[in-house]
Design a protein around this motif. Structure first.
Motif, PDB file in Angstrom:
ATOM      1  N   HIS A   2     -30.559 -39.744  24.600  1.00  0.00           N
ATOM      2  CA  HIS A   2     -31.878 -39.788  25.226  1.00  0.00           C
ATOM      3  C   HIS A   2     -32.353 -38.386  25.590  1.00  0.00           C
ATOM      4  CE1 HIS A   2     -35.237 -41.439  27.388  1.00  0.00           C
ATOM      5  NE2 HIS A   2     -34.870 -40.818  28.485  1.00  0.00           N
ATOM      6  N   VAL A   3     -31.445 -37.539  26.015  1.00  0.00           N
ATOM      7  CA  VAL A   3     -31.793 -36.167  26.402  1.00  0.00           C
ATOM      8  C   VAL A   3     -32.252 -35.374  25.182  1.00  0.00           C
ATOM      9  CG1 VAL A   3     -30.883 -34.023  27.353  1.00  0.00           C
ATOM     10  CG2 VAL A   3     -30.204 -36.200  28.345  1.00  0.00           C
ATOM     11  N   ILE A   4     -31.576 -35.546  24.057  1.00  0.00           N
ATOM     12  CA  ILE A   4     -31.949 -34.834  22.833  1.00  0.00           C
ATOM     13  C   ILE A   4     -33.345 -35.248  22.386  1.00  0.00           C
ATOM     14  CG2 ILE A   4     -31.373 -34.527  20.394  1.00  0.00           C
ATOM     15  CD1 ILE A   4     -28.436 -34.825  21.206  1.00  0.00           C
ATOM     16  N   LYS A   5     -33.645 -36.532  22.497  1.00  0.00           N
ATOM     17  CA  LYS A   5     -34.968 -37.024  22.120  1.00  0.00           C
ATOM     18  C   LYS A   5     -36.049 -36.443  23.033  1.00  0.00           C
ATOM     19  CE  LYS A   5     -37.457 -41.224  21.019  1.00  0.00           C
ATOM     20  NZ  LYS A   5     -37.430 -42.684  20.956  1.00  0.00           N
ATOM     21  N   LYS A   6     -35.765 -36.320  24.316  1.00  0.00           N
ATOM     22  CA  LYS A   6     -36.730 -35.737  25.247  1.00  0.00           C
ATOM     23  C   LYS A   6     -36.965 -34.258  24.950  1.00  0.00           C
ATOM     24  CE  LYS A   6     -36.802 -36.830  29.578  1.00  0.00           C
ATOM     25  NZ  LYS A   6     -36.403 -37.060  30.985  1.00  0.00           N
TER      26      LYS A   6
END
Length: 70
Positions: A2-6
């Motif tokens: 999720h962090v990479i997508k953000k």
């Protein structure tokens, strides 16, 4: 994940909202990097290990000797 997508979304939004002169600047930077790493490498940085030694073992031995001696 999720962090990479953000992080990806953050940079994507930033590049979409660039002014036209900033986009031009990024194009110039990318062309310059391509020239530095692709074109100059072909002419100035020959693969000397491949030219001097025939096998991977000979190349590895040379690299080991250079690392140990220096």
């Amino acid at each position: 994940m999720h962090v990479i997508k953000k992080i990806y979304q953050f940079y994507l939004d930033g590049f979409k909202n660039l002014s036209p002169w900033a986009r031009t600047l990024w194009v110039i930077i990318l062309i310059k990097l391509f020239i530095m790493f692709a074109v100059l490498r072909l002419f100035f940085f020959r693969d000397t290990l491949k030219n001097r030694y025939n096998t991977d073992e000979e190349r590895a031995n040379h690299v080991i000797e250079e690392l140990i001696s220096h």
